[in-house]
Design a protein around this motif. Structure first.
Motif, short mmCIF file in Angstrom:
data_model
loop_
_atom_site.label_atom_id
_atom_site.label_comp_id
_atom_site.label_asym_id
_atom_site.label_seq_id
_atom_site.Cartn_x
_atom_site.Cartn_y
_atom_site.Cartn_z
N GLY A 87 0.81 -1.21 0.00
CA GLY A 87 0.00 0.00 0.00
C GLY A 87 0.84 1.25 0.00
N SER A 88 0.23 2.35 0.43
CA SER A 88 0.89 3.65 0.45
C SER A 88 1.12 4.11 1.88
CB SER A 88 0.03 4.71 -0.24
OG SER A 88 -0.19 4.40 -1.57
N ALA A 89 2.22 4.81 2.08
CA ALA A 89 2.47 5.50 3.34
C ALA A 89 2.57 6.98 3.01
CB ALA A 89 3.77 5.01 3.99
N ILE A 90 1.85 7.81 3.75
CA ILE A 90 1.88 9.25 3.57
C ILE A 90 2.41 9.85 4.86
CG2 ILE A 90 0.49 11.33 3.15
CD1 ILE A 90 -1.19 8.33 2.06
N ILE A 91 3.42 10.70 4.75
CA ILE A 91 4.03 11.35 5.90
C ILE A 91 4.02 12.85 5.64
CG2 ILE A 91 6.10 11.58 7.32
CD1 ILE A 91 6.11 8.55 5.37
N VAL A 92 3.39 13.63 6.54
CA VAL A 92 3.26 15.08 6.36
C VAL A 92 4.23 15.79 7.28
CG1 VAL A 92 1.68 17.05 6.47
CG2 VAL A 92 0.83 14.80 5.77
N ARG A 93 5.02 16.66 6.71
CA ARG A 93 5.96 17.48 7.49
C ARG A 93 5.33 18.82 7.85
NH1 ARG A 93 11.87 19.42 5.39
NH2 ARG A 93 12.77 19.90 7.42
N GLY A 95 1.75 21.49 6.76
CA GLY A 95 0.49 21.64 6.02
C GLY A 95 -0.45 20.50 6.33
N SER A 96 -1.28 20.15 5.36
CA SER A 96 -2.21 19.05 5.54
C SER A 96 -2.44 18.33 4.22
CB SER A 96 -3.55 19.55 6.12
OG SER A 96 -4.17 20.44 5.22
N VAL A 97 -2.79 17.06 4.33
CA VAL A 97 -3.08 16.23 3.17
C VAL A 97 -4.40 15.53 3.44
CG1 VAL A 97 -2.35 14.25 1.78
CG2 VAL A 97 -0.63 15.82 2.67
N TYR A 98 -5.35 15.70 2.53
CA TYR A 98 -6.62 14.99 2.60
C TYR A 98 -6.42 13.68 1.85
CZ TYR A 98 -11.44 13.68 1.57
OH TYR A 98 -12.61 12.99 1.46
N VAL A 99 -6.68 12.55 2.53
CA VAL A 99 -6.47 11.23 1.93
C VAL A 99 -7.81 10.51 1.88
CG1 VAL A 99 -5.21 9.06 2.09
CG2 VAL A 99 -4.18 11.16 2.98
N LEU A 110 -4.62 14.51 7.22
CA LEU A 110 -3.40 14.41 8.01
C LEU A 110 -2.81 15.79 8.19
CD1 LEU A 110 -1.71 11.39 6.21
CD2 LEU A 110 -3.00 11.35 8.35
N GLY A 111 -2.33 16.10 9.39
CA GLY A 111 -1.67 17.36 9.68
C GLY A 111 -0.17 17.18 9.82
N ALA A 112 0.50 18.24 10.22
CA ALA A 112 1.96 18.21 10.39
C ALA A 112 2.37 17.10 11.35
CB ALA A 112 2.45 19.56 10.91
N ASN A 113 3.45 16.40 10.98
CA ASN A 113 4.03 15.33 11.79
C ASN A 113 3.08 14.16 12.01
OD1 ASN A 113 6.42 16.83 12.00
ND2 ASN A 113 5.53 17.98 13.70
N PRO A 125 -4.73 8.63 11.71
CA PRO A 125 -3.36 9.16 11.66
C PRO A 125 -2.55 8.68 12.84
CG PRO A 125 -4.86 10.84 12.46
CD PRO A 125 -5.71 9.66 12.06
N ILE A 126 -1.25 8.62 12.63
CA ILE A 126 -0.34 8.36 13.73
C ILE A 126 0.58 9.57 13.86
CG2 ILE A 126 -0.42 5.86 13.45
CD1 ILE A 126 2.45 6.17 12.24
N ILE A 127 0.98 9.86 15.08
CA ILE A 127 1.93 10.93 15.34
C ILE A 127 3.33 10.37 15.14
CG2 ILE A 127 2.84 12.55 17.08
CD1 ILE A 127 -0.05 13.11 16.15
N ILE A 128 4.15 11.12 14.42
CA ILE A 128 5.53 10.72 14.20
C ILE A 128 6.42 11.73 14.91
CG2 ILE A 128 7.30 10.26 12.45
CD1 ILE A 128 4.97 9.75 10.48
N PRO A 129 7.34 11.27 15.76
CA PRO A 129 8.22 12.20 16.47
C PRO A 129 8.97 13.12 15.50
CG PRO A 129 8.47 9.99 17.34
CD PRO A 129 7.62 9.87 16.10
N ILE A 130 9.15 14.37 15.90
CA ILE A 130 9.78 15.36 15.04
C ILE A 130 11.15 14.90 14.56
CG2 ILE A 130 10.74 17.70 14.97
CD1 ILE A 130 8.40 18.54 16.78
#
Length: 170
Positions: A87-93, A95-99, A110-113, A125-130
């Motif tokens: 599948g796909s993995a989307i990671i946002v640094r 802004g935002s991405v509508y999936v 999805l929002g930042a991080n 969504p999952i939170i990814i450490p900075i």
């Protein structure tokens, strides 16, 4: 093209959106907004890794990245979309991405991080450490593009954690 690793960087003119594709990526530009009357810019990512810094001028730019398992709509956003056999993995640094799932039965912003595995059962969504976000983006750094010059680009260090979900992207 970076001869050292075969990565390709593109800059869309005149708006300044920057794209970076890893070697071996299967990617297509389906339309560019205002080219031939197209109402939005549409990319297709079949497999591989794409880093996007989508410009935003405030004039209604529309960007869509289509993958085999999801459709991502973005604007003024910096993100990585990676497509593999699972599948796909989307990671946002920034802004935002509508999936939205290809079937249209699941959607999320999805929002930042934040990140998402489009094959996950809960589609949350999952939170990814900075530090992890910065490492991912450093590993896919632009060589020829200058992100601060892209209209609507994030200021340095702008990504801030949002939301409260956690889990694995894998």
């Amino acid at each position: 093209i970076d001869p050292g690793n075969g990565n390709l960087e593109l800059r869309l003119v005149p708006n300044g959106t920057s794209l970076k594709l890893d070697a071996g990526t299967d990617f297509q530009i389906k339309s560019i907004q205002d080219e031939g009357g197209a109402e939005e810019t549409v990319f297709s990512l079949i497999r591989g890794k794409l880093r996007t810094l989508a410009a935003r001028h405030g004039r209604g730019e529309k960007y869509t990245v289509q993958t085999p398992s999801a459709i991502c709509a973005v604007r003024g956003t910096e993100f990585i979309n990676e497509v593999g056999e699972n599948g796909s993995a989307i990671i946002v640094r920034y802004g935002s991405v509508y999936v939205e799932s290809i079937a249209g039965d699941r959607w999320i912003t999805l929002g930042a991080n934040q990140g998402l595995n489009t094959r996950s059962a809960n589609y949350r969504p999952i939170i990814i450490p900075i530090a992890e976000i910065e490492s991912m983006f450093a590993g896919s750094a632009f060589l020829g593009a200058e992100p601060p010059l892209v209209p609507g680009a994030p200021p340095a260090g702008a990504g801030e954690p949002t939301g409260s979900a956690s889990g694995d992207i894998g």
